[in-house]
Design a protein around this motif. Sequence first.
Motif, PDB file in Angstrom:
ATOM      1  N   ILE B 355      57.873  22.582  46.346  1.00  0.00           N
ATOM      2  CA  ILE B 355      59.261  22.836  45.952  1.00  0.00           C
ATOM      3  C   ILE B 355      59.550  24.334  45.948  1.00  0.00           C
ATOM      4  CG2 ILE B 355      60.854  22.784  43.994  1.00  0.00           C
ATOM      5  CD1 ILE B 355      60.385  20.050  43.586  1.00  0.00           C
ATOM      6  N   ALA B 356      58.512  25.104  45.608  1.00  0.00           N
ATOM      7  CA  ALA B 356      58.707  26.546  45.547  1.00  0.00           C
ATOM      8  C   ALA B 356      59.087  27.111  46.914  1.00  0.00           C
ATOM      9  CB  ALA B 356      57.448  27.224  45.016  1.00  0.00           C
ATOM     10  N   VAL B 357      58.780  26.388  48.002  1.00  0.00           N
ATOM     11  CA  VAL B 357      59.177  26.866  49.328  1.00  0.00           C
ATOM     12  C   VAL B 357      60.708  26.904  49.407  1.00  0.00           C
ATOM     13  CG1 VAL B 357      59.117  26.401  51.805  1.00  0.00           C
ATOM     14  CG2 VAL B 357      57.082  26.005  50.416  1.00  0.00           C
ATOM     15  N   GLY B 358      61.338  25.775  49.027  1.00  0.00           N
ATOM     16  CA  GLY B 358      62.800  25.725  49.049  1.00  0.00           C
ATOM     17  C   GLY B 358      63.413  26.803  48.175  1.00  0.00           C
ATOM     18  N   THR B 359      62.860  26.975  46.992  1.00  0.00           N
ATOM     19  CA  THR B 359      63.392  27.980  46.080  1.00  0.00           C
ATOM     20  C   THR B 359      63.156  29.383  46.613  1.00  0.00           C
ATOM     21  OG1 THR B 359      62.687  26.441  44.382  1.00  0.00           O
ATOM     22  CG2 THR B 359      63.531  28.556  43.643  1.00  0.00           C
ATOM     23  N   GLY B 360      61.961  29.590  47.189  1.00  0.00           N
ATOM     24  CA  GLY B 360      61.653  30.903  47.752  1.00  0.00           C
ATOM     25  C   GLY B 360      62.625  31.277  48.852  1.00  0.00           C
ATOM     26  N   VAL B 361      62.936  30.320  49.723  1.00  0.00           N
ATOM     27  CA  VAL B 361      63.899  30.557  50.804  1.00  0.00           C
ATOM     28  C   VAL B 361      65.222  31.020  50.222  1.00  0.00           C
ATOM     29  CG1 VAL B 361      65.278  29.385  52.559  1.00  0.00           C
ATOM     30  CG2 VAL B 361      62.826  28.970  52.425  1.00  0.00           C
ATOM     31  N   LYS B 362      65.646  30.348  49.155  1.00  0.00           N
ATOM     32  CA  LYS B 362      66.915  30.707  48.541  1.00  0.00           C
ATOM     33  C   LYS B 362      66.887  32.137  48.007  1.00  0.00           C
ATOM     34  CE  LYS B 362      68.672  26.167  47.285  1.00  0.00           C
ATOM     35  NZ  LYS B 362      70.135  26.219  47.199  1.00  0.00           N
ATOM     36  N   ILE B 363      65.790  32.477  47.331  1.00  0.00           N
ATOM     37  CA  ILE B 363      65.694  33.825  46.764  1.00  0.00           C
ATOM     38  C   ILE B 363      65.840  34.873  47.877  1.00  0.00           C
ATOM     39  CG2 ILE B 363      64.150  35.446  45.582  1.00  0.00           C
ATOM     40  CD1 ILE B 363      64.428  33.440  43.547  1.00  0.00           C
ATOM     41  N   PHE B 364      65.090  34.680  48.979  1.00  0.00           N
ATOM     42  CA  PHE B 364      65.152  35.660  50.072  1.00  0.00           C
ATOM     43  C   PHE B 364      66.559  35.710  50.664  1.00  0.00           C
ATOM     44  CE2 PHE B 364      60.437  34.826  50.405  1.00  0.00           C
ATOM     45  CZ  PHE B 364      60.087  36.059  49.899  1.00  0.00           C
ATOM     46  N   ASN B 365      67.187  34.545  50.832  1.00  0.00           N
ATOM     47  CA  ASN B 365      68.525  34.539  51.418  1.00  0.00           C
ATOM     48  C   ASN B 365      69.542  35.244  50.537  1.00  0.00           C
ATOM     49  OD1 ASN B 365      68.020  33.421  53.889  1.00  0.00           O
ATOM     50  ND2 ASN B 365      68.341  31.325  53.216  1.00  0.00           N
ATOM     51  N   TRP B 366      69.389  35.150  49.206  1.00  0.00           N
ATOM     52  CA  TRP B 366      70.310  35.872  48.325  1.00  0.00           C
ATOM     53  C   TRP B 366      70.125  37.378  48.504  1.00  0.00           C
ATOM     54  CZ3 TRP B 366      68.514  31.859  44.299  1.00  0.00           C
ATOM     55  CH2 TRP B 366      69.390  30.766  44.295  1.00  0.00           C
ATOM     56  N   ILE B 367      68.865  37.798  48.642  1.00  0.00           N
ATOM     57  CA  ILE B 367      68.632  39.231  48.837  1.00  0.00           C
ATOM     58  C   ILE B 367      69.270  39.683  50.158  1.00  0.00           C
ATOM     59  CG2 ILE B 367      66.863  41.001  49.167  1.00  0.00           C
ATOM     60  CD1 ILE B 367      65.035  39.368  47.321  1.00  0.00           C
ATOM     61  N   PHE B 368      69.106  38.862  51.211  1.00  0.00           N
ATOM     62  CA  PHE B 368      69.706  39.244  52.495  1.00  0.00           C
ATOM     63  C   PHE B 368      71.229  39.144  52.459  1.00  0.00           C
ATOM     64  CE2 PHE B 368      65.391  38.603  54.197  1.00  0.00           C
ATOM     65  CZ  PHE B 368      65.278  39.809  54.870  1.00  0.00           C
ATOM     66  N   THR B 369      71.769  38.336  51.558  1.00  0.00           N
ATOM     67  CA  THR B 369      73.229  38.306  51.409  1.00  0.00           C
ATOM     68  C   THR B 369      73.736  39.669  50.932  1.00  0.00           C
ATOM     69  OG1 THR B 369      73.148  35.958  50.901  1.00  0.00           O
ATOM     70  CG2 THR B 369      75.142  37.131  50.263  1.00  0.00           C
ATOM     71  N   MET B 370      72.985  40.280  50.031  1.00  0.00           N
ATOM     72  CA  MET B 370      73.397  41.598  49.529  1.00  0.00           C
ATOM     73  C   MET B 370      73.179  42.678  50.585  1.00  0.00           C
ATOM     74  SD  MET B 370      72.118  41.608  45.566  1.00  0.00           S
ATOM     75  CE  MET B 370      70.407  41.178  45.839  1.00  0.00           C
ATOM     76  N   TYR B 371      72.201  42.446  51.458  1.00  0.00           N
ATOM     77  CA  TYR B 371      71.830  43.447  52.463  1.00  0.00           C
ATOM     78  C   TYR B 371      73.000  43.669  53.427  1.00  0.00           C
ATOM     79  CZ  TYR B 371      68.852  46.013  55.683  1.00  0.00           C
ATOM     80  OH  TYR B 371      68.305  46.984  56.464  1.00  0.00           O
ATOM     81  N   GLY B 372      73.456  44.905  53.495  1.00  0.00           N
ATOM     82  CA  GLY B 372      74.570  45.212  54.379  1.00  0.00           C
ATOM     83  C   GLY B 372      75.917  44.957  53.744  1.00  0.00           C
TER      84      GLY B 372
END
Lengths: 281, 672
Positions: B355-372
């Motif tokens: 399950i942590a894979v799904g959650t991990g993906v979300k965490i990274f995507n939120w960081i990339f949302t802020m990027y730029g």
Amino acid sequence: MRAAHSASVLRPAGVVAAANRDILLNALAVMIVVAVPTIIAAIIVAWWFRAGNAKATRNEGFVYSGRVELVVWSIPLLVILFLGGIIWIGSHRLDPSRPVQASPGIRPLTVEVVSLDWRWLFIYPEQGIATVNRLVVPVGRPLRFRLTSASVMNAFFVPRLGSMIYAMNGMATELNLLAAKPGRYAGMSAHYSGEGFSDMRFITHAVPQRAFDLWAEQVARSATPSLGAGNYAILRRQSRDRGEYVFRSAQPGLFDAIVAQRLAPAGGPPAVRSATDAEEK
Amino acid sequence: MLGRLDWSAIPLHEPLPLAAAGGVGLAVAASLFWITKRGHWGYLWREWITSVDHKRIGVLYCILALLMLIRGLVDAVMMRTHQAVAVGDAQGYLPPDHYDQIFSAHGTIMIFFGAMPFIVGLMNFAVPLQIGARDVAFPTLNAASFWLTASGALLVNVSLVIGEFARTGWLPYAPLSETSYSPGVGVDYYLWAIQIAGVGTLLSGVNLVTTIVKLRAPGMTMLRLPMFCWTSLGANLLIVAAFPILTATVTMLTFDRYLGFHFFTNEAGGNPMMFVNMIWAWGHPEVYILILPAFGIFSEIFSTFSGKPLFGYRSMVAATMFIVVVSFTVWLHHFFTMGAGADVNAAFGIATSIIAVGTGVKIFNWIFTMYGGSVRFETPMLWSMAFLITFVVGGMTGVLLAVPPADFVLHNSMFLVAHFHNVIVGGVVFGVIAGYTYWFPKAFGFRLDERWGKIAFWFHMIGFTAVFVPMYWLGLEGMTRRLQHVYDAGWTPFLYVMAAGVLASVAGTAALIMQLAVSIRDRRDERLRDDLGDPWDGRTLEWGLPSPPPFFNFAQLPDVSGEEAYWSIKRKAIEQGELPEEPDYDMIEMPRPTPTGIFVAFFSTLIGFACIWHIWWLVMVSGAGVYLAFVGYAWRDVHERDVSVDEVRRADQAARAPRAAALARLVKEGRT
């Protein structure tokens, strides 16, 4: 008091506890390698791209990147793949019912554990003796615990010796531990079981084999009462008495009788209990 | 006449609950007096109590949740302060029977009546607006769901003064919860409160799934749904699949206690382990029912406050649905220590960490949302950042507990308690506070005060850290949970820090109340007023509506032509310097208000109360009451009321005026 009774899982006093701790720390280390950079990246990205930073390059169109997605899915996947290995191997190696390896020729010591409301009964079938709220075990010899409960669920736990396991009425669970060095270790119920739960603790005395034999002999020769169905019926009543007791003899098969419910499950608070007792008579 | 109920049920010898009840009673009496004096009853009855408007019901859910979160916090304060003075030979100020009720009530209230209603309330409020619908699929059922939840909350709180609450923890493990070990009414209060509220939640889940699947505006395809709607869909699918298990389990325990059945007893072939098994088969999906919508809220906020679309939208959808499916395959990790054997433990341990894979993906995507992006740190964003950081830690300790050999020494310890508070407070509670701040202007037409919001945020950060960091450590030191007194004097300093921490959380909560009061006072102030209906430069459809939106939401259902439905409309309007043309208004049919919901819940509360005290005639009478309430509803002739073209036009023109003016200003400044 603190040093003698420490319950820290980070200070193992036996092979199982040491293995528990190592797996805990290894798994933590694997995750920290990913988690800490992630936290730092989150803070740096958020701060650098703050609205007021004139130096940051804005790129509103950066909403998808196949390469980034690949990395984003594979980092957690790789971590979990690695952890999955730890979990699989660890679960098998540290399965509570798996005997602890010791030098050849050393037989494990069996201790039968009955959780009562709210104290612990330990029966030593080979020595034919029993104790309440006092666990004495030899150092360096594998310990094979068989556990059950006289009433509600509890968990038998001596943190410095390692793994815990549930004690449940009508069935027996098994736990294998080993005390590597002499000492006094805190033991407790780790599963809430009602009013007297907070006091359901005992001291585990890990002593050299010779001292253990001596102690067992002393108990067997002492003038203390013996444990049969009658004394058990008194013991299983709800009580917040934290005293330690010893029994010079324990009726053989008592534990199995409790597991098989030939000795009925203990009742609860007094009003209801008297009714159950009446039924028994 | 009154079954088992007599004067001995009132704890006259215990000053604490009586004083608390007296205080609450006074507050209720004062507000009733105020409502009567100001003549607000008619308004309340017409516009709120009998309302079937999803926005109103959403707000009611949130009010209930806020009150219950405060009640749960009071329990937390008692536990933390009590434990700090109950070390060694000291027994603190709460005897075991009282302390055990408090931790049981704390968990029950926080999960079932704090976190759940808040999440359901925000979904109720925002989902129909985001998908471009006029209401949920079954508006009257929606009202009934809310009032049933309130009914459960009421029963739990009644137990404070009439009788007692359960002493069996927030999940009443058998056999401790069976009549032989818990003969009092405490467990019965738990069972009926959870049963009634659980039915409400299940109905609400059915309602929201149908709404999202069937009521999307034209052009709002599944892959154009805002992220919050996707996570809400996931959560409600889980509700529909998991809550029947809760209902069944609670029913079986009820049968044991009332009818002498032996599902979970020690005797007569009962199996207490089956209770543990079943309750967690519901209990673990429940965790994701809470956290998924919170993930959705954070997705909306990260995107809005970074001025960027959500990064990797499709990946996020995949991760959400992945979590939905996998969350049903992990429940056994709550009882690795039952001795199931190495293969079983390993399988569930691995499933859990997956399950942590799904959650991990979300965490990274939120960081990339802020990027730029261009990140604005207003309070919703502060809570989201706090979540992002603390959730990584909480997720990590969660995966640690999913490793069976590590769980063997951490299970039921303070480490475990710290872990789930880390993720539920840091994930769900931070999420609902962020969502509350984010959608508040949409609901009421003015924003919440930023300064008090930031004060509240920092106090809560201090409290969160001071409570849960020492708690993790105490778990490693071998301290188990639910201890009425603690024996190791070496733990005292940690207990003091935690007690101080919970007081900081109280200060934070006081600041939140202050924020609400100050904002209501200054609501007409330029600083807080939201004339345009788009205070955060939003991207989803609700921000295209005035604040608060008219009861029919959309004058004309939007025609969606891409992801981020409102963002593209807004861009186009700004580029062209004018609003889209006025549509041809049509008459709208809206569901009529009805008191069915509150009637059903009123009689359900009576059924629950009467069953608890064995007042059988009252059970029959109230059962008939429930039946008549919905038969009466089914008998109605007029289902809907018509909203005339004139009324629709007037409302829409009023909403367009400030937007047109704002556009004109932009044109004048040459920014189009």
